[in-house]
Design an enzyme around this catalytic site. Sequence first.
Site, mmCIF file in Angstrom:
data_model
loop_
_atom_site.group_PDB
_atom_site.id
_atom_site.type_symbol
_atom_site.label_atom_id
_atom_site.label_comp_id
_atom_site.label_asym_id
_atom_site.label_seq_id
_atom_site.Cartn_x
_atom_site.Cartn_y
_atom_site.Cartn_z
ATOM 1 N N ASN A 146 -106.840 -14.058 -42.872
ATOM 2 C CA ASN A 146 -106.672 -12.779 -42.170
ATOM 3 C C ASN A 146 -105.360 -12.770 -41.400
ATOM 4 O OD1 ASN A 146 -107.769 -10.180 -40.776
ATOM 5 N ND2 ASN A 146 -107.170 -11.507 -39.078
ATOM 6 N N GLU A 147 -104.403 -11.985 -41.871
ATOM 7 C CA GLU A 147 -103.161 -11.621 -41.169
ATOM 8 C C GLU A 147 -102.160 -12.760 -41.009
ATOM 9 O OE1 GLU A 147 -104.123 -9.601 -37.504
ATOM 10 O OE2 GLU A 147 -104.761 -7.779 -38.543
ATOM 11 N N ASN A 148 -102.422 -13.942 -41.567
ATOM 12 C CA ASN A 148 -101.485 -15.049 -41.370
ATOM 13 C C ASN A 148 -100.103 -14.722 -41.930
ATOM 14 O OD1 ASN A 148 -103.904 -16.134 -40.570
ATOM 15 N ND2 ASN A 148 -103.736 -18.002 -41.767
ATOM 16 N N SER A 165 -104.930 -10.937 -46.195
ATOM 17 C CA SER A 165 -105.114 -9.515 -45.890
ATOM 18 C C SER A 165 -104.404 -9.255 -44.572
ATOM 19 C CB SER A 165 -106.594 -9.164 -45.772
ATOM 20 O OG SER A 165 -106.766 -7.796 -45.465
#
Length: 614
Positions: free
Chosen positions: A225-227, A269
């Site tokens: 998530n968002e890395n 994502s």
Amino acid sequence: TLELQPDSARCMLSVDIDGSDWDITLIKIKLTLEGHEHWHFKTNATKQINQTFEIRNPHLWWPIGMGDQPLYEITIELFNPKGQLLEQFKRRVGIRTIDLQSRAKDKAVFNFIINGQTVFIKGANWIPADSFLTRITSRKYDHLLKMARDAGLNMIRVWGGGIYEQSIFYDLCDQMGLLVWQDFMFACGFYPEHPSFMTTVQHELNENILKLQYHPSLAVWCGNNENEWLWYNTGNPNIAEMPGYSIYHEILPQILTHLDPNRVYLPSSPYGDDENPNAPESGNQHQWAMWSGWQDYTAVVHDHSLFITEFGFQAPANLQTMNRALAKSDRKPQSAMFEFHNKQLEGNERLFRFLAGHLPVNTRWKDFIYLTQLNQGMALQTCIDHWRYRSRPTSGIIIWQLNDCWPICSWSLIDYELTPKLAYYFVQRSFADRRLDIRKNHDQYDFYIDNHSGDLFRGQLHIILFLPHKNSLEDIKKMDFAVKAGQQTRIPSSHLDISSDQNSGIIIDSLVDTNGRLVYRDVRPLKKWKHIKLNKVSLECSLNTSKKYLHIRNRGPQPAFYIDVQHPQLKVLDRGFTLLPDESKIVPYASSFHALSESRLQLMALNNYLNIGR
């Protein structure tokens, strides 16, 4: 499921057998549905079996709203040379295909295709259901997921900053037809790649892929998530230099190729084909310019992302939930303890900023909670209506977030005590199969009746205009309609002309079915609510404790907008609705108390905050 034909499904079963004592000679495998055998297989012992087979006339598993959720039971039995049963393994599985389409007609898209049919995703993000994980019971999972289903959702995204949930969570999603977007547990950071850490990562990935991969609800694996978006925002566009890159782009693809090769996999994502992982032109997007970036929700009209995986708007938990969490002296919108119960930097400041943009600012405790919850509902409805009906490239919306892990002011639809906030009902109405959408067309308005159900929708459309300065209701249009399944009917603006002296009015449209039942109602002020002046409303409410419902009537001469009911001993199961003059509504409630006092009922409506004498 490898492939579907009109009357058959080609499937593959993979079995790995582990153990030091290799005293196994026979393996029996059986697939049944409701006790009827559909396929069986026997083989001599081997450490790995990959068996392709065909099911004739399969009962397909569908997401909620597209069909049923039949689950086959698969039984695998291991026997020793003496015919003794060594182990029996049972799982419930579904027959279905899930694909993610990234291009169509030479354009970038982000379309989920289930059993060959494109589905519009209506989802919400899931965080752990409690800060103390041992408190998360099967009953809590069931309650939350049923509320997700009843809100019209068809996908739950398990966020990568939480946990791999208990097996019952995924079993319930299988049974309810809720697709699962499963993040691996890497979120909002940069992870090391030294050998000892990578060894534990490989164990984690193997264990959880094997645990979850047989669930038909599992639609997509996502690496993190968002890395990658965060790395891009550091100023380095080379994602390959991000610590942890090999986990999502090398190790995970290798493991999934072996253990679950047919599932959709995304490395991160948001993620797309552009240098910026969160670019709207490809892949999926996290839309946080609104709210977190201090943009108002009305800015959504400029967003035409292909798929929204995160967006949201905050409001406090419900009044009774907050009251149980805070001492009486702390029940103030600007108390230190109330601000502590919001974990976003400047989160409370945003509550005031966006409330001031649309509604009157009232800092009395219960009024502040009502108004900020109402603003959250209006924000989510505005965004959903845009992405679902007006932004044609958009193929799905996943709201941040469904649930909470403690009593807090957050983006959730349902608070920690499992009570839906006002916004839950706005989302439920926006995601309804049968609804009406109002669109401004220059100085006029178009009306679109949508029928996402599988049946013909017949009824009557009633459009009225309420003029507050005259305190009058004007009939604009009444007409019968019939909308085929999966279709939309447009009522053009040429049939409705709002004249200049009516620009302070409020459009109220209602869809009524052939039995006279109200199916959908929407309210559209022609200028901002905070600039409208209304008289206070006269509402009556009575309790029917034997049948557990409230009977609410509008006794006044004007509509009562966004009615809410508060009572310390009950949970009202419909909120934020509008009643015309002399109109009434039966509202069910849930309560564990046998003796309820009508005197403790509090009725709220937006009118009472916009009254002429204020």
